[in-house]
Motif scaffolding. Structure first.
Motif, PDB file in Angstrom:
ATOM      1  N   PRO A 190      -6.424   1.545  -7.233  1.00  0.00           N
ATOM      2  CA  PRO A 190      -6.460   0.111  -6.938  1.00  0.00           C
ATOM      3  C   PRO A 190      -7.481  -0.670  -7.755  1.00  0.00           C
ATOM      4  O   PRO A 190      -7.832  -1.778  -7.377  1.00  0.00           O
ATOM      5  N   GLU A 200      -4.112  -5.100   1.864  1.00  0.00           N
ATOM      6  CA  GLU A 200      -3.607  -3.854   1.285  1.00  0.00           C
ATOM      7  C   GLU A 200      -4.745  -2.853   1.095  1.00  0.00           C
ATOM      8  O   GLU A 200      -4.601  -1.662   1.383  1.00  0.00           O
ATOM      9  N   ARG A 255      -5.665   0.962   2.774  1.00  0.00           N
ATOM     10  CA  ARG A 255      -6.175   2.112   2.015  1.00  0.00           C
ATOM     11  C   ARG A 255      -7.466   2.627   2.648  1.00  0.00           C
ATOM     12  O   ARG A 255      -7.692   3.840   2.760  1.00  0.00           O
ATOM     13  N   ASN A 292      -6.653   4.549   5.683  1.00  0.00           N
ATOM     14  CA  ASN A 292      -6.049   5.831   5.342  1.00  0.00           C
ATOM     15  C   ASN A 292      -7.133   6.871   5.037  1.00  0.00           C
ATOM     16  O   ASN A 292      -7.045   8.033   5.441  1.00  0.00           O
ATOM     17  N   TYR A 293      -8.181   6.434   4.326  1.00  0.00           N
ATOM     18  CA  TYR A 293      -9.293   7.345   4.025  1.00  0.00           C
ATOM     19  C   TYR A 293     -10.113   7.661   5.265  1.00  0.00           C
ATOM     20  O   TYR A 293     -10.404   8.828   5.567  1.00  0.00           O
ATOM     21  N   TYR A 322       0.829  -1.209   0.000  1.00  0.00           N
ATOM     22  CA  TYR A 322       0.000   0.000   0.000  1.00  0.00           C
ATOM     23  C   TYR A 322       0.861   1.256   0.000  1.00  0.00           C
ATOM     24  O   TYR A 322       0.623   2.188  -0.781  1.00  0.00           O
ATOM     25  N   ASP A 336      -5.364  10.854   6.385  1.00  0.00           N
ATOM     26  CA  ASP A 336      -3.977  10.558   6.036  1.00  0.00           C
ATOM     27  C   ASP A 336      -3.022  10.817   7.200  1.00  0.00           C
ATOM     28  O   ASP A 336      -2.144  10.003   7.486  1.00  0.00           O
ATOM     29  N   ALA A 389       1.006   3.979  -3.041  1.00  0.00           N
ATOM     30  CA  ALA A 389       0.659   5.376  -2.785  1.00  0.00           C
ATOM     31  C   ALA A 389       1.835   6.301  -3.099  1.00  0.00           C
ATOM     32  O   ALA A 389       1.652   7.401  -3.631  1.00  0.00           O
TER      33      ALA A 389
END
Length: 939
Positions: A400, A433, A437, A440-441, A380, A445, A384
């Motif tokens: 993705p 993975e 993500r 992260n959302y 990931y 971040d 990114a």
């Protein structure tokens, strides 16, 4: 240069009490994280009994490069964790131990260490474990060392363990030798006796005798170099002591290498101060031009992500000649690439290998059950990072989407991974993975990065389990107020990782009250939907909602979490004239279904001038979700096809990406009676896009544009686009007119299928003769491709029957049983193909049964291919009639045709519900289309 180069390698480690407190070797962590699938078959490997732990190695290796053999001595400093009279180490069966010695210093003993007599030793016949049986017990807390003398062979047939390879320098025509290591995942035991488990982390010192005209590289810089008496062509390099690390991260390269340009000294405010060097063979350095700049750019980005400085003074990156490893050797401080991989233009692989310097080497999975977690987080972060550096151009912006869509298809099967068992490990890693993500959302971040930094800071020089990552993310999320207090990140992750399934989220808006009811269930595409325990499955899914006036997606914090509920209600929905999008940007890996009114609002918006206000990934998601839900029986096909109407004005390749899969899947599934109308729809849909892409074709254009043009053209050709067919036939005629057509194929493969599908019988017959007369001197893969297209492209009975007659009835000796398997497989790809195969079987039953029923595999495959792919009531009647007519004659395939009928009944229900809807929509669409039909062939 000496004729037989003697290389002496010495690795020394100091006892633990001489190291700083934060660098003392740790024990293997007992705590287990979320159970994952076996990584490389190692998760169930027998662990060593924890009688002692290593605190230091002193290793002398003597490789003889010409003979690819080595001998050596190793002294391993150890501490006794409990009293015992047995000691076990890892040692490959290919490694022969010549001598053994044990010395120990007992606690509170003022005397020097004493020699402990070894009564006997044994090598486990099935496991790579070597055990010493001592004369007496050694007390807990004792310190000492184990010594072994051994010999072994360097690997020459693989790039594993301690291997040797050769290459020929261009122009000079001189064979050169390369010696190197790839000790991941558990190959150190093939190089020397050791404690070869990831949790034993200790520092290393390394000394290497090398030829003067070659370079030796390892994990750290050389401290000093010494001449060797009586060996004028060799010197000894003594490397500095490494930080504590696992055995599999030890690395060594000995080769004729030259450094690319000067070293780059990287220093930042985070505490990184590291010399970065790139190496290659002298004649390859020109191809590596620009790699230094790429490495620095990626390293700088990753340093900002982790914000925990690497305890390395130097990082060497090597393009190793003739290195054929499956993946780069990512030793700590020494990364070994294939030459072509390091010189490639992309950033993704470089970002992955540099990421492993932090996650994998600095901190290491406690056991192989956590290797997927390591790979997923690295994957990931690398994706990114590469996306940020080149705006996704390397992956054509499709990350993705590519991995996500494949995950949707695999987990929506009745039996995931049933066809390709090796896929299970990859999909498990891909899913994790995507979870990173998702976090992260949903966490944001900064909070996400804060969490993984907290994790790394707490586990540096140590090992980790999945719990360490999830708990650190949870702590950061709670501190920053990014999750409700009743949500736990580990529990969320477990709800996804422990199932080989994904959820389908249904959103039914209640427009009068401005609320929405959200439910979840297992997402299934294959029928019947009778998966055991499906009703009990639930996921802790984040519900992120974007409204028509907030399509910039600046706030991706969930409106709520599903928790363990199957249903919940969310408020603050917009007025009934405004749409909502749940899970925009594929924030979490699940598709979404809506009420009919919301789908209409979405379709109308996408057809308006405001369409570009919605990000392309979300536009792609809506399109992909709609047709997949229709395919799964969850949504009307009229709604799904309406969601494609905006494509006449759409030009972004990401949005078009799921369209081609849709055309392929639906085209394979619908009956032959609708093929003509569906192909007309495809032609009208794709021709404006292709004609626009074909106008300004340039050599230096973006890769996505080339790929989109090629895909569009390919699908148009299959649908009967006349300009494409004419071009293919013109190219094909050059082959037909060649004096010696069997010497080679003078046209590109992209022209063959259109000719076989839409061309004349004469053109198809010419291709058949090329297969029959295919010379054995040519690549057999070319013949395979030709045979696949001969069988899979035509839909007309005369071509398919000709192929089946010559291969199965005439018994032409040019076609093998493997060829027949291939033909059957290709015929199942279209309704015309499998229908013709069925009639061929039915019309020639007696002959085929007599000839092939004793060849069980072929017979079973024939029955499967001819009977299992029908999807309509008419198809069920055909297969049922065949079954009744020849009941008791199917032999080994009796159960196959019975299963075929059960499956066709399910598919027939789907067809009865959906084919009239599809036909009605196509009729209306074609009637309203203003595209002229004289540019198209028709079936």
């Amino acid at each position: 240069m000496i004729s037989r180069v003697l290389l002496v390698v010495c690795l020394s480690l100091r006892v633990a009490n001489s190291m700083p407190p934060d660098k003392v070797p740790i024990h293997i962590i007992k705590a287990r994280s979320i159970d994952l699938n076996n990584a490389h078959g190692l998760a169930m490997e027998t662990r060593l009994d924890k009688v002692v732990e290593p605190t230091g190695y002193k290793l002398d290796l003597e490789p003889y490069l010409e003979d690819a053999v080595f001998k050596g001595h190793v002294a391993i400093n150890v501490t006794w964790l409990k009293e015992g009279n047995e000691l076990a180490v890892h040692c490959s069966h290919d490694l022969e131990i010549l001598e053994s010695e044990v010395r120990a210093h007992f606690p509170d003993d003022t005397k020097e260490s004493r020699k402990i007599v070894i009564n006997k030793w044994s090598m486990d016949p099935k496991k790579p474990i070597y055990t010493l049986y001592l004369e007496r017990n050694v007390p807990k807390g004792s310190t000492g060392f184990l010594k072994f003398s051994f010999k072994g062979n360097m690997e020459t047939s693989s790039m594993e363990a301690f291997f040797k390879t050769t290459y020929t320098a261009p122009e000079q025509e001189v064979e050169r030798v390369v010696a190197a290591t790839q000790l991941r995942p558990n190959n150190a035991r093939r190089m020397f006796p050791c404690f070869d488990e990831p949790g034993y982390k200790t520092p290393f010192e390394l000394s290497v005798v090398r030829p003067r005209n070659m370079v030796a590289l390892s994990n750290v810089p050389v401290a000093r170099t010494e001449n060797i008496p009586d060996e004028p062509d060799a010197v000894t390099d003594h490397f500095e002591k490494t930080p504590p690390m696992s055995t599999f991260t030890l690395g060594l390269v000995i080769a004729d290498l030259k450094q690319l340009n000067n070293s780059i000294m990287y220093k930042d405010e985070l505490g990184n101060e590291i010399e970065i060097r790139v190496w290659g063979r002298p004649e390859y350095l020109e191809a590596l031009d620009g790699v230094n700049e790429k490495v620095i750019r990626v390293f700088k980005e990753l340093a900002q992500v982790w914000r925990v400085p690497l305890p390395l003074r130097r990082l060497d990156i090597v393009a190793l000649p003739n290195y054929q490893g499956v993946k780069p050797a990512d030793n700590w401080g020494l990364i070994v690439f294939r030459e072509s991989d390091l010189s490639s233009r992309g950033y993704l692989q470089l970002a992955q290998e540099l990421s492993y310097q932090w996650l994998g080497a600095f901190t290491t999975p406690a056991w192989w059950s956590d290797a997927h977690l390591n790979k997923a987080l690295v994957g990931y972060i690398a994706a990114a990072t590469a996306f940020k550096i080149n705006n996704g151009s390397e992956m054509e912006g499709k990350w993705p989407l590519t991995v996500l869509y494949s995950l949707y298809y695999e987990f929506s099967k009745r039996y995931p991974h049933s066809r390709i068992t090796g896929m299970k490990q990859e999909t498990a890693c891909t899913k994790i993975e995507l979870l990173f993500r998702m976090f992260n959302y949903t966490l944001g971040d900064e909070t996400f990065k804060k969490g993984i930094r907290m994790f790394l800071e707490s586990r540096k020089f140590k090992t980790f389990t999945g719990d360490d990552i999830w708990n650190a993310l949870n702590t950061a999320a709670l501190e920053d107020g990014r999750i409700p207090k009743d949500i736990d990140i580990k529990t969320v992750a477990q709800s996804w990782i422990t199932k080989d399934r994904l959820p389908l989220i249904n959103v039914q808006r209640q427009y009068d009250s401005k609320t929405a009811v959200v439910t979840q269930k297992v997402y299934l595409r294959e029928r019947p939907h009778d998966v055991p325990e499906a009703a009990k499955m639930s996921w802790l899914a984040p519900i992120v909602v974007a409204q028509e006036d907030s399509l910039d997606l600046k706030n991706t914090q969930p409106a709520t979490w599903m928790k363990d509920k199957k249903e919940l209600k969310i408020s603050n929905m917009p007025e009934k004239s405004k749409f909502i999008v749940v899970n925009p940007e594929e924030i979490a890996p699940y598709p979404v279904n809506y009420d009919q009114d919301n789908w209409i609002l979405l379709s109308n918006f996408l057809q308006s001038d405001k369409r570009l206000m919605m990000p392309e990934l979300t536009r792609a998601k809506l399109l992909h979700d709609a047709w997949n839900l229709a395919y799964a029986g969850e949504l009307s096909f009229a709604t799904a096809f309406n969601m494609t109407l905006f494509l006449k004005n759409e030009r972004h390749h990401l949005v078009w990406d799921p369209v081609f899969t849709m055309i392929d899947h639906i085209g394979r599934h619908i009956c032959q009676c609708l093929q003509g109308k569906f192909q007309a729809y495809v032609r009208i849909l794709l021709s404006p896009l292709y004609e626009e892409l074909a106008k300004d074709e340039k050599e230096d254009e973006e890769a996505w544009r080339k790929n989109l043009r090629a895909l569009t053209k390919s699908f148009l050709c299959k649908a009967g686009y006349k300009p494409c067919i004419r071009e293919a036939q013109e190219q094909y005629s050059k082959w037909m007119q060649a004096k010696n057509p069997d010497e080679g194929n003078p046209l590109g493969n992209q022209y063959i299928c259109p000719v076989f599908k839409w061309g004349t019988m004469k053109e198809w017959e010419f291709g058949l003769q090329r297969v029959i007369n295919f010379p054995p001197s040519r690549m057999q893969s070319e013949r395979t491709y030709l045979l696949k297209t001969l069988a899979g492209c035509p839909e007309t009975e005369n071509k398919i029957n000709r192929l089946l007659n010559i291969t199965m009835l005439e018994g032409n000796g040019n076609f093998s049983e493997t060829d027949m398997f291939l033909i059957f497989s290709m015929l199942t790809g279209s309704s015309g193909g499998y229908t013709t195969l069925f009639h061929f079987l039915s019309n020639n039953w007696d002959v085929l049964k007599e000839r092939y029923s004793s060849r069980t595999n072929l017979w079973d495959n024939l029955i499967t291919s001819a009977t299992s792919v029908f999807t309509t009531e008419e198809g069920l009647e055909l297969v049922s009639h065949l079954y009744i007519t020849h009941q008791g004659e199917f032999g080994s395939a009796e159960h196959i045709i019975e299963k075929s009928m059960r499956n066709i009944r399910e598919e027939a229900k789907w067809s009865a519900e959906n084919l009239p809807v599809i036909e009605a929509w196509l009729d209306k669409y074609l009637a309203n289309s203003d595209v002229k039909d004289d540019q198209f062939y028709k079936n």
